[in-house]
Design an enzyme around this catalytic site. Structure first.
Site, short mmCIF file in Angstrom:
data_model
loop_
_atom_site.label_atom_id
_atom_site.label_comp_id
_atom_site.label_asym_id
_atom_site.label_seq_id
_atom_site.Cartn_x
_atom_site.Cartn_y
_atom_site.Cartn_z
N ASP A 11 0.87 -1.18 0.00
CA ASP A 11 0.00 0.00 0.00
C ASP A 11 0.90 1.23 0.00
OD1 ASP A 11 -2.33 1.68 0.32
OD2 ASP A 11 -1.88 1.83 2.45
N SER A 12 0.31 2.40 -0.20
CA SER A 12 1.08 3.65 -0.12
C SER A 12 1.66 3.86 1.27
CB SER A 12 0.16 4.83 -0.43
OG SER A 12 -0.84 4.94 0.56
N TYR A 43 -0.47 8.61 -2.04
CA TYR A 43 -0.59 8.27 -3.45
C TYR A 43 -1.71 9.09 -4.11
CZ TYR A 43 2.37 4.01 -3.60
OH TYR A 43 3.41 3.11 -3.60
N GLY A 44 -2.67 9.53 -3.29
CA GLY A 44 -3.89 10.15 -3.81
C GLY A 44 -3.67 11.40 -4.64
N CYS A 74 -4.49 -1.19 -2.01
CA CYS A 74 -4.59 0.26 -2.16
C CYS A 74 -5.50 0.56 -3.34
CB CYS A 74 -3.20 0.83 -2.41
SG CYS A 74 -3.17 2.59 -2.75
N ASN A 75 -6.58 1.29 -3.09
CA ASN A 75 -7.51 1.63 -4.18
C ASN A 75 -6.83 2.51 -5.22
OD1 ASN A 75 -10.52 0.85 -3.23
ND2 ASN A 75 -9.24 1.34 -1.47
N THR A 76 -6.00 3.44 -4.75
CA THR A 76 -5.38 4.41 -5.64
C THR A 76 -4.36 3.74 -6.56
OG1 THR A 76 -5.66 5.97 -3.82
CG2 THR A 76 -4.30 6.69 -5.66
N GLU A 152 -1.46 7.77 8.98
CA GLU A 152 0.00 7.58 8.94
C GLU A 152 0.66 8.10 10.23
OE1 GLU A 152 2.16 6.18 6.43
OE2 GLU A 152 0.25 5.39 5.74
N CYS A 184 -10.84 3.79 0.56
CA CYS A 184 -9.39 3.91 0.76
C CYS A 184 -9.05 3.01 1.94
CB CYS A 184 -9.03 5.37 1.06
SG CYS A 184 -7.34 5.60 1.66
N THR A 185 -7.98 2.23 1.79
CA THR A 185 -7.68 1.21 2.81
C THR A 185 -7.17 1.81 4.12
OG1 THR A 185 -5.50 0.89 1.80
CG2 THR A 185 -7.27 -0.61 1.12
N HIS A 186 -6.85 3.10 4.13
CA HIS A 186 -6.47 3.74 5.40
C HIS A 186 -7.68 3.94 6.32
CE1 HIS A 186 -2.64 4.70 3.45
NE2 HIS A 186 -2.18 5.20 4.60
N1 DGL Z 1 -4.56 3.52 1.01
C1 DGL Z 1 -4.74 4.11 -0.23
C2 DGL Z 1 -6.01 3.78 -0.95
O1 DGL Z 1 -6.62 2.76 -0.67
C3 DGL Z 1 -4.01 5.34 -0.67
C4 DGL Z 1 -4.01 6.53 0.21
C5 DGL Z 1 -3.00 7.58 -0.27
O2 DGL Z 1 -1.81 7.28 -0.17
O3 DGL Z 1 -3.41 8.64 -0.74
O4 DGL Z 1 -6.43 4.50 -1.82
#
Ligand code: DGL
Length: 267
Positions: A11-12, A43-44, A74-76, A152, A184-186
């Site tokens: 993931d990011s 990553y977004g 990670c979705n992004t 984070e 988003c997985t966060h």
């Molecule tokens: N965890 C990420 C996702 O699922 C990315 C979040 C990020 O780094 O912007 O999209």
């Protein structure tokens, strides 16, 4: 391919640990290698080219660990890079997507909300999810650029984080949503606050366990399940600061873990 080889997950940052929890619960005998690209988070806000390059570097690293399958937690990164990764590598690659279908199937008010990164919401893949499942309902989208940093930093329950969540969810609640997709997985790590802010009338859709079921299905289908009777092990790496990682990983993984620094060529 060796069925006792580990599964690679990236993931990011630390958000993908929410997916790793679900994978661990569904696949207790698998060894899991997790990389947080916290040196490059978020990553977004990055371009697809940048995300393809990072996703390739992380995959290359995980291949040095002999992984038998890859989970893009990670979705992004999924929208930007999974097609590219699948064209480059022959191992099974499991990716994530916001749970629009699940939310659309349970809404009674006919309005659902999706919170995700701007890159996910602007992607072609997201548009096509909306086209497929959103024809009879209202889908409200909200980019949440400040939430990833809160996770984070391990700032999961503070009044400041609560205010950010209130700010992002207010317009969705005003439109009478009764389901909220965590795209988003966060975000699953913010569940206690999100639950409080949106209230019990809104069902939260988190795709962690659906992804884990998909990993189980793919490995079973390819005869790649680890036959070992003993519990699997986890190994953790980060491209970010080790000291920060050590503490936040241990909080989110709910036990003391040892995080290693991602080797130089992959950072
Ligand atoms: N965890 C990420 C996702 O699922 C990315 C979040 C990020 O780094 O912007 O999209």
């Amino acid at each position: 391919m060796n069925s006792s080889a580990p599964i690679g997950v990236f993931d990011s940052g630390v958000g993908g640990l929410s997916v790793l929890h679900a994978i661990r619960a569904a696949l207790p005998h698998e060894d899991l290698c997790y990389v947080a690209d916290s040196g490059h988070v978020p990553y977004g806000t990055k371009t697809p080219e940048y995300l393809q390059q990072r996703s390739t570097a992380l995959t290359e690293f995980l291949l040095t660990q002999g992984i038998k399958a890859l989970v893009v937690a990670c979705n992004t990164a999924t929208v930007a890079a999974v097609k590219h990764l699948r064209s480059q590598y022959s191992i099974p690659i499991i990716a994530v997507e916001p749970g629009i279908k699940a939310a659309a199937s349970i809404t009674k008010t006919g309005a659902i909300g999706v919170i995700a990164t701007a890159a996910t919401l602007e992607s072609f893949q997201f548009m096509s999810l909306i086209e497929r499942f959103g024809s009879d309902i209202k889908i409200l989208q909200q980019a949440c650029p400040h939430l990833v940093k809160q996770v984070e930093d391990g700032d999961l329950t503070s009044p400041a984080t609560r205010t950010i969540i209130q700010h992002y969810t207010e317009p969705l609640l005003a439109a009478d949503i009764d389901a909220l997709v965590l795209g988003c997985t966060h975000y699953p790590f913010l569940r206690p606050l999100i639950d409080e802010v949106v209230g019990s009338e809104v069902t939260i859709i988190d795709t962690g366990s659906a992804i884990a079921r998909q990993v189980l299905k793919v490995l079973t289908g390819q005869n790649l399940l680890n036959p070992a009777p003993q519990p699997g092990q986890e190994t953790f790496w980060t491209s970010g600061e080790i000291e920060t990682a050590q503490s936040i990983f241990s909080t989110l993984w709910q036990q003391e873990v040892n995080v290693q620094r991602l080797p130089e060529p992959f950072r």
